[in-house]
Write an enzyme that holds these catalytic residues in place. Structure first.
Site, PDB file in Angstrom:
ATOM      1  N   LYS A  12       0.843  -1.210   0.000  1.00 15.02           N
ATOM      2  CA  LYS A  12       0.000   0.000   0.000  1.00 15.02           C
ATOM      3  C   LYS A  12       0.872   1.251   0.000  1.00 15.02           C
ATOM      4  CE  LYS A  12       0.755   1.396   4.507  1.00 15.02           C
ATOM      5  NZ  LYS A  12       1.604   2.562   4.810  1.00 15.02           N
ATOM      6  N   ASP A 137      -2.371  -1.176  10.552  1.00 13.51           N
ATOM      7  CA  ASP A 137      -2.629  -1.216   9.100  1.00 13.51           C
ATOM      8  C   ASP A 137      -3.237  -2.539   8.639  1.00 13.51           C
ATOM      9  OD1 ASP A 137      -1.464   1.263   8.938  1.00 13.51           O
ATOM     10  OD2 ASP A 137       0.376   0.595   7.936  1.00 13.51           O
TER      11      ASP A 137
HETATM   12  O1  C5P Z   1       0.002  -0.555  15.044  1.00 13.14           O
HETATM   13  P1  C5P Z   1       1.431  -0.825  14.742  1.00 13.14           P
HETATM   14  O2  C5P Z   1       1.971  -1.966  15.546  1.00 13.14           O
HETATM   15  O3  C5P Z   1       1.706  -0.979  13.283  1.00 13.14           O
HETATM   16  O4  C5P Z   1       2.224   0.467  15.185  1.00 13.14           O
HETATM   17  C1  C5P Z   1       3.617   0.482  15.404  1.00 13.14           C
HETATM   18  C2  C5P Z   1       3.948   1.645  16.316  1.00 13.14           C
HETATM   19  O5  C5P Z   1       3.710   2.890  15.654  1.00 13.14           O
HETATM   20  C3  C5P Z   1       3.098   1.716  17.554  1.00 13.14           C
HETATM   21  O6  C5P Z   1       3.657   0.976  18.604  1.00 13.14           O
HETATM   22  C4  C5P Z   1       3.093   3.192  17.892  1.00 13.14           C
HETATM   23  O7  C5P Z   1       4.283   3.552  18.566  1.00 13.14           O
HETATM   24  C5  C5P Z   1       3.140   3.848  16.521  1.00 13.14           C
HETATM   25  N1  C5P Z   1       1.804   4.243  16.043  1.00 13.14           N
HETATM   26  C6  C5P Z   1       1.194   5.372  16.580  1.00 13.14           C
HETATM   27  N2  C5P Z   1      -0.037   5.749  16.119  1.00 13.14           N
HETATM   28  C7  C5P Z   1      -0.651   5.055  15.138  1.00 13.14           C
HETATM   29  C8  C5P Z   1      -0.042   3.913  14.578  1.00 13.14           C
HETATM   30  C9  C5P Z   1       1.188   3.535  15.051  1.00 13.14           C
HETATM   31  O8  C5P Z   1       1.735   6.029  17.474  1.00 13.14           O
HETATM   32  N3  C5P Z   1      -1.839   5.468  14.694  1.00 13.14           N
END
Ligand code: C5P
Length: 294
Positions: A12, A137
Site C-alpha cells: 500500500k 494497518d
Molecule cells: O500498530 P502498529 O503496531 O503498526 O504500530 C507500530 C507503532 O507505531 C506503535 O507501537 C506506535 O508507537 C506507533 N503508532 C502510533 N499511532 C498510530 C499507529 C502507530 O503512534 N496510529
C-alpha cells in the site's frame, strides 16, 4: 492430498496521512487514505498438523514468532480453537520497514488464507478486531483498494476508488521504524480535527487534479533524520512527477506521473542512482478482491 493456497500480498501507499493528536493509549489519532498498489509478495500457505512455521527468501525478515504472519496464524488458532498448523512461505518483493505495509499485508493475507484452509469460522467483526490487534494497518488489507483510515488507522471505510496508472515507488535502502517516526512528532494538529476528514477525502479524490493538497505529517520528522528522502522527492519532481510524497512512516517515496514513458524514464534514472525503484499502478477494491487468491 496436501491442502495449500497461494495468495498475493499487495503493498500500500498513503495518499495522505494527517496526524491529529496523541491519544491516551499512546497511539496517534490519524486520518489517512490508503491505496493498494500492484507490487506484491507471494505467500504459499500449507496446512500442517500442529506447528506454525515461516520460511522467507529475504534474510531481513524474521522467521520466528515475531513475524507478523506467524502472529496472525497464532492469533487465529487461539480465536477459533483449532489445533491445526501451517507452513507459510513468503516470497518477499516489498521492501521491509519501508512504509509500504508489507508485514501488515502478509498478516492479513495469512488470516484470509487460513480461515479457508483450516475451515474455521470468524464473523467479519471478529476478523477485523483480530486484524487490528496485530497492527494498525492490518484491517485495511482485508478489503484493499482506496480507503479512509481513522482512529489509529484500523477503522477503515471504503471511499471512491482512485485511478492512478503511473506511479513510481522509490526506496533509498534504509529501514525506518514506525514507532520512532511517531515518537519524534512534536507539531501536532489538534485543532480543526473534525474538519480534516473531508479534507483528507478531498485529497484522495483530487489525486489527478494537481496541485494536490495531500500531505504526510510524518514526512517532516522522518526527513529531519533522513534528508536523502527529500532528495528522492526533489529528483522525482525534476524527472516529471506531478506529485511526490513519502508513504506511511517511510522511507519509500511515491511519484505520480502522467504516462508510462515518463515513468519508465524516471525509473531508469533512479535505478542508475542506486535506488530500489518499482513502477506500479493503483489496485482498486474490486481488482484487489478478485486477484488476491491465485
Ligand atoms: O500498530 P502498529 O503496531 O503498526 O504500530 C507500530 C507503532 O507505531 C506503535 O507501537 C506506535 O508507537 C506507533 N503508532 C502510533 N499511532 C498510530 C499507529 C502507530 O503512534 N496510529
Amino acid at each position: 492430498m496436501t491442502r495449500q493456497l497461494q495468495i498475493k500480498s499487495y503493498a500500500k501507499i498513503n495518499w495522505a496521512l494527517d496526524v491529529l493528536f496523541k491519544r491516551a493509549d499512546g497511539y496517534h489519532e490519524l486520518r489517512t487514505i490508503f491505496q493498494t498498489v500492484s507490487l506484491f509478495d507471494r505467500l504459499r500457505i500449507t496446512e500442517t498438523d500442529r506447528n506454525i512455521e515461516i520460511v522467507c527468501n529475504d534474510p531481513r525478515v524474521p522467521c520466528d514468532e515475531t513475524n507478523l504472519a506467524h502472529k496472525a496464524a497464532a492469533a487465529l488458532r487461539e480465536a477459533t480453537g483449532t489445533s491445526k498448523g501451517a507452513r507459510i512461505e513468503i516470497e518477499k518483493n516489498i521492501p521491509v520497514a519501508a512504509g509500504l505495509g508489507g508485514g501488515s499485508s502478509n498478516a492479513a493475507m495469512t488470516l484470509l488464507a487460513l480461515v479457508k484452509l483450516w475451515e474455521v469460522e470468524l464473523d467479519d467483526r471478529a476478523m477485523i478486531r483480530l486484524a487490528a490487534s496485530l497492527g494498525s494497518d492490518v484491517p485495511f488489507f482485508l478489503t484493499g483498494g482506496t480507503a479512509l483510515g481513522i482512529g489509529r488507522g484500523e477503522d477503515v471505510s471504503s471511499v471512491e476508488q482512485v485511478r492512478a496508472d503511473h506511479l513510481l515507488l522509490v526506496n533509498p535502502g534504509f529501514a525506518v521504524s514506525t514507532r520512532d517516526a511517531y515518537e519524534k512528532l512534536s507539531r501536532l494538529t489538534t485543532s480543526e480535527a473534525s474538519s480534516r476528514i473531508p479534507f483528507t477525502l478531498r485529497a484522495a479524490r483530487g489525486i489527478r487534479e494537481l496541485p494536490l493538497e495531500a500531505s504526510n505529517d510524518l514526512e517532516e520528522v522522518v526527513l529531519g533524520v533522513h534528508p536523502e528522502i527529500a532528495e528522492v522527492k526533489r529528483r522525482l519532481v525534476s524527472l516529471g512527477a506531478r506529485h511526490a510524497l513519502m508513504s506511511g512512516s517511510g522511507a519509500t517515496v511515491f511519484g505520480v506521473f502522467d504516462n508510462s514513458q515518463l515513468t519508465e524514464q524516471a525509473a531508469s534514472e533512479m535505478r542508475m542512482l542506486g535506488y530500489w525503484t518499482e513502477p506500479v499502478r493503483a489496485i482498486d477494491r474490486s481488482e484487489y478482491q478478485s486477484t488476491i487468491f491465485e
